[in-house]
Design an enzyme around this catalytic site. Structure first.
Site, mmCIF file in Angstrom:
data_model
loop_
_atom_site.group_PDB
_atom_site.id
_atom_site.type_symbol
_atom_site.label_atom_id
_atom_site.label_comp_id
_atom_site.label_asym_id
_atom_site.label_seq_id
_atom_site.Cartn_x
_atom_site.Cartn_y
_atom_site.Cartn_z
ATOM 1 N N ASP A 12 65.060 5.451 88.870
ATOM 2 C CA ASP A 12 66.517 5.666 88.867
ATOM 3 C C ASP A 12 67.164 5.521 90.255
ATOM 4 O O ASP A 12 66.099 5.665 91.181
ATOM 5 C CB ASP A 12 66.629 7.218 88.318
ATOM 6 C CG ASP A 12 68.013 7.256 88.251
ATOM 7 O OD1 ASP A 12 68.959 6.688 87.788
ATOM 8 O OD2 ASP A 12 68.572 8.438 88.839
ATOM 9 N N ASP A 14 70.894 7.022 91.666
ATOM 10 C CA ASP A 14 71.416 8.023 92.101
ATOM 11 C C ASP A 14 70.596 9.303 91.820
ATOM 12 O O ASP A 14 70.382 9.652 90.714
ATOM 13 C CB ASP A 14 72.879 7.946 91.420
ATOM 14 C CG ASP A 14 73.784 6.863 91.751
ATOM 15 O OD1 ASP A 14 74.009 6.477 93.097
ATOM 16 O OD2 ASP A 14 74.206 6.011 91.039
#
Length: 219
Positions: A12, A14
């Site tokens: 991922d 953020d």
């Protein structure tokens, strides 16, 4: 080093690689305030991080008429871009990624960001050449749908059983489960360690250093 369990490591963005959780939370809250909507709490605003923007705003502003989603999205982007260039990678991320590449892993990104947003972030961070593949929420189904991982593994010729998804939200771990991939959580991002642990990931890392150490020993 133990025999390699994974060939593809998907991150991922953020809250996992980029220290952006607080800024995203504040941008969601400011956007709601601009439109005179109830302002979500920090917990509620951070919960939607990792989802595609439309899905995130639907949850963060449940009283908003769907016809006004574009207005809310515009205000979110306005606030986010005010400080976008100032957001930095978590300490140790650059070194971890370099080490993983040197060890022969394929690296990829699966993110709730838009393609424009991810490309901008990769360019600012100087990481555009690090990842073999990337997938964004405006190109396919949003997490926790498994499409991002299905598409990345097909594109890169990899086996889902030898793929691990690393993220800071339950959306990331649920996507991994839905896709049939392994999941590793980081507790220094958007979602609390307890919520992450409830989904029984392979590991919950409390720092980038701890994550890098686990990958070095177990991936």
């Amino acid at each position: 080093m133990a025999q390699q369990q994974f060939d593809l490591i998907v991150f991922d963005w953020d809250g996992t690689l980029m220290d952006s959780t607080r800024h995203i939370t504040r941008s969601i809250q400011s956007a709601c305030r601009d439109l005179g909507l109830p302002v979500p709490t920090d917990e509620a605003a951070s919960y939607v991080i990792g989802l595609g923007l439309r899905d995130a705003l639907q949850i963060a502003a449940p009283t908003l008429d769907p016809s006004d989603y574009p207005r809310l999205a515009e205000r979110y982007r306005f606030h986010f871009l005010l400080k976008d260039a100032q957001i930095e990678l978590f300490d140790g991320v650059r070194e971890m990624l370099a080490e993983l590449r040197e060890l022969g892993y394929l690296l990829a990104v699966a993110t709730g960001k838009s393609r424009v947003g991810l490309n901008r972030a990769l360019d600012v961070a100087g990481l555009g050449s690090v990842f073999a593949g990337t997938r964004c929420a405006d190109e396919t189904f949003s997490k926790p749908h498994p499409a991002m991982l299905h598409e990345l593994t097909r594109e890169l010729g990899q086996d889902l059983m030898r793929t691990v998804m690393i993220g800071d939200t339950t959306h990331d771990l649920q996507m991994a489960q839905n896709a049939g991939a392994a999941g590793v959580a980081v507790s220094y991002g958007a979602h609390a360690a307890g919520a992450l642990s409830a989904l029984e990931p392979c590991f919950v890392a409390d720092s980038v250093g701890t994550l890098a150490g686990w990958l070095r020993q177990h991936a």
